[in-house]
Design a protein around this motif. Structure first.
Motif, PDB file in Angstrom:
ATOM      1  N   ARG A 222       0.855  -1.183   0.000  1.00  0.00           N
ATOM      2  CA  ARG A 222       0.000   0.000   0.000  1.00  0.00           C
ATOM      3  C   ARG A 222       0.895   1.239   0.000  1.00  0.00           C
ATOM      4  O   ARG A 222       2.002   1.206   0.538  1.00  0.00           O
ATOM      5  CB  ARG A 222      -0.913   0.021   1.231  1.00  0.00           C
ATOM      6  CG  ARG A 222      -1.900  -1.129   1.320  1.00  0.00           C
ATOM      7  CD  ARG A 222      -2.665  -1.063   2.630  1.00  0.00           C
ATOM      8  NE  ARG A 222      -3.425   0.168   2.749  1.00  0.00           N
ATOM      9  CZ  ARG A 222      -4.734   0.262   2.473  1.00  0.00           C
ATOM     10  NH1 ARG A 222      -5.399  -0.804   2.066  1.00  0.00           N
ATOM     11  NH2 ARG A 222      -5.364   1.415   2.608  1.00  0.00           N
ATOM     12  N   ASP A 224       0.582   3.886   1.690  1.00  0.00           N
ATOM     13  CA  ASP A 224       0.614   4.556   2.979  1.00  0.00           C
ATOM     14  C   ASP A 224       1.009   3.634   4.116  1.00  0.00           C
ATOM     15  O   ASP A 224       0.679   3.891   5.269  1.00  0.00           O
ATOM     16  CB  ASP A 224      -0.762   5.159   3.288  1.00  0.00           C
ATOM     17  CG  ASP A 224      -1.868   4.108   3.243  1.00  0.00           C
ATOM     18  OD1 ASP A 224      -1.593   2.978   2.779  1.00  0.00           O
ATOM     19  OD2 ASP A 224      -2.997   4.416   3.661  1.00  0.00           O
ATOM     20  N   ARG A 225       1.713   2.555   3.795  1.00  0.00           N
ATOM     21  CA  ARG A 225       2.068   1.585   4.840  1.00  0.00           C
ATOM     22  C   ARG A 225       3.501   1.118   4.627  1.00  0.00           C
ATOM     23  O   ARG A 225       3.892   0.767   3.501  1.00  0.00           O
ATOM     24  CB  ARG A 225       1.121   0.393   4.812  1.00  0.00           C
ATOM     25  CG  ARG A 225       1.408  -0.653   5.898  1.00  0.00           C
ATOM     26  CD  ARG A 225       0.533  -1.871   5.711  1.00  0.00           C
ATOM     27  NE  ARG A 225      -0.884  -1.538   5.770  1.00  0.00           N
ATOM     28  CZ  ARG A 225      -1.842  -2.392   5.441  1.00  0.00           C
ATOM     29  NH1 ARG A 225      -1.543  -3.608   5.005  1.00  0.00           N
ATOM     30  NH2 ARG A 225      -3.109  -2.020   5.516  1.00  0.00           N
TER      31      ARG A 225
END
Length: 448
Positions: A222, A224-225
């Motif tokens: 992802r 944002d991870r």
């Protein structure tokens, strides 16, 4: 009449030519380029013909946290990773080198092209927990050091400035497309590329890339991870060899475990002993009697040490398929299993041929093939054949040994973990799987 040359003095007219130097010889830039090119061609042919292609050593993929400079917001992270130093040979025979002290760090999400990032974001917004990304490394050439030409021949057509050197390096790329399976034999560097497929492709900035080598599969990516170590699967890469041996990558029972009589009957008869291979094997080589044997060695009190062969059969998902990457060995008789008995499986893998016609290397080194409830990674100090990832069967030399495994019948001290797992797997219903779910499966219930 002059006799024809013999021995070292003879060569076919189609053979390679190299320069013969003498005093007063006039050499052009084309002569020197041809001389350099034919030695590079010899080196590529040597690498592919003698060694094959793949990763020789190193080039491990590891997650790293983003630095404050790239990620000013402390609440937001990114899938940063680094690649350690190492050496590989690509499918053209070029050497891909990451020198010591150079650990390239990249945002895996940014390595995807714009179209793939858009599609991945749509999947994530639809509820999917990230996408599967494949990381590759490529040999890269780039002209450097622009200089002014002192002399230009009329027919040469050189500009007033030219590049004096070619810098060789590497480039990392990522894609969400599943890579094609490796061919049986290394490609010949002398053969022209297939029709419609260019031998090389540029990236638009003057660099030229060779074919990529798979370094890792990264699950649940992802934007944002940050990455976790368990997301990175380096075992998918190819070790340096002409033909990597087909090995056993997973089994469905606890090797050396202790099961009750009821658990063993469910395992051997209802569920069967399931085995997965790294590459497809020919189903015709599984039909010969004696390929797999299941022995019951009596133990416990009273008469013990007697060896009996249990009746078994080998099953595949598609009986009419020419190849398969998994089999099930199932007990077909109703012999009673007594407390203290040992059930010994022997799969004669040298007689099982893979899709390339080579025998399967089934040497169960250390009994470390991944199993339900067992560790996925290798034990400390016991590296798998390719040096990374879960331990498979096989040896670095590809000895193609016989695969053996066993379990014990223990009705007095049942293993609570094995009992719970046996009941859970027996009650599990097959479900429809996606590609990412299949990649993440840790048991044979959800093999891809």
């Amino acid at each position: 009449m002059t006799a024809p040359p013999t021995g070292r003095d003879s060569a076919p007219r189609t053979g390679r030519r190299r320069l013969t130097y003498f005093h007063g010889q006039l050499l052009s830039a084309q002569d020197l380029r041809q001389e350099q090119g034919q030695f590079l061609a010899r080196l590529r042919l040597h690498n592919l013909a003698l060694h094959g292609y793949g990763v020789a050593y190193g080039l491990w993929t590891r997650p790293v946290p983003p630095t404050a400079a790239e990620c000013p917001d402390p609440e937001r992270t990114a899938p940063w990773f680094e690649v350690t130093d190492g050496l590989a040979v690509d499918q053209h025979g070029d050497e891909v080198i990451v020198p010591c002290g150079v650990r390239p760090r990249h945002d895996l999400w940014q390595l995807l092209d714009e179209d793939e990032r858009c599609r991945a974001l749509e999947e994530i917004r639809s509820g999917r927990d990230g996408v599967t990304v494949y990381l590759t490394i490529h040999h890269c050439e780039e002209p450097v050091d622009s200089v002014r030409a002192v002399y230009t021949e009329a027919c040469d057509g050189l500009p007033r400035t030219a590049y004096a050197h070619i810098r060789e390096g590497f480039a990392l790329r990522a894609t969400t497309r599943r890579p094609e399976p490796d061919s049986c034999d290394p490609p010949c560097p002398c053969e022209p590329p297939a029709e419609g497929a260019p031998e090389r492709h540029g990236c638009g900035d003057g660099r030229i890339f060779g074919p990529g080598l798979l370094l890792a599969r990264v699950n649940h990516v992802r934007p944002d991870r940050a990455l976790a170590p368990e997301q990175i699967h380096p075992e998918v890469r190819r070790p340096l060899s002409r033909r990597p041996a087909t090995v056993i990558t997973r089994i469905s029972w606890p090797h050396g475990g202790r099961l009750t009589t009821q658990q063993a009957r469910v395992l051997l008869g209802e569920r069967g002993l399931r085995i997965r291979f790294s590459r497809p094997v020919r189903t015709a080589t599984l039909q010969d009697p004696g390929i797999a044997d299941l022995f019951q060695i009596t133990g416990g009190r009273g008469v013990h040490g007697t060896v009996m062969r249990l009746e078994t059969r080998i099953e595949t998902d598609g009986p009419d398929d020419e190849t398969t990457d998994r089999i099930t060995i199932r007990q077909t008789d109703i012999e009673y299993l007594n407390d203290g008995d040992r059930i010994h499986l022997v799969l004669r893998t040298p007689f099982v041929l893979d899709i390339c016609g080579d025998p399967v290397d089934g040497t169960h080194t250390g009994g470390l093939v991944p199993q339900p409830g067992g560790p996925v990674a290798h034990r400390p100090g016991l590296l798998p054949p390719d040096g990374c990832g879960p331990r498979t069967s096989g040896t670095p030399s590809g000895a193609a040994g016989v695969f053996e495994s066993w379990i014990f019948i223990d009705n007095h001290r049942p293993d609570p973990d094995a009992e719970a797992e046996a009941e859970a797997e027996a009650a599990a219903e097959p479900t429809e799987r996606t590609d990412s779910a299949a990649d993440d499966s840790e048991t044979l219930e959800g093999q891809p």
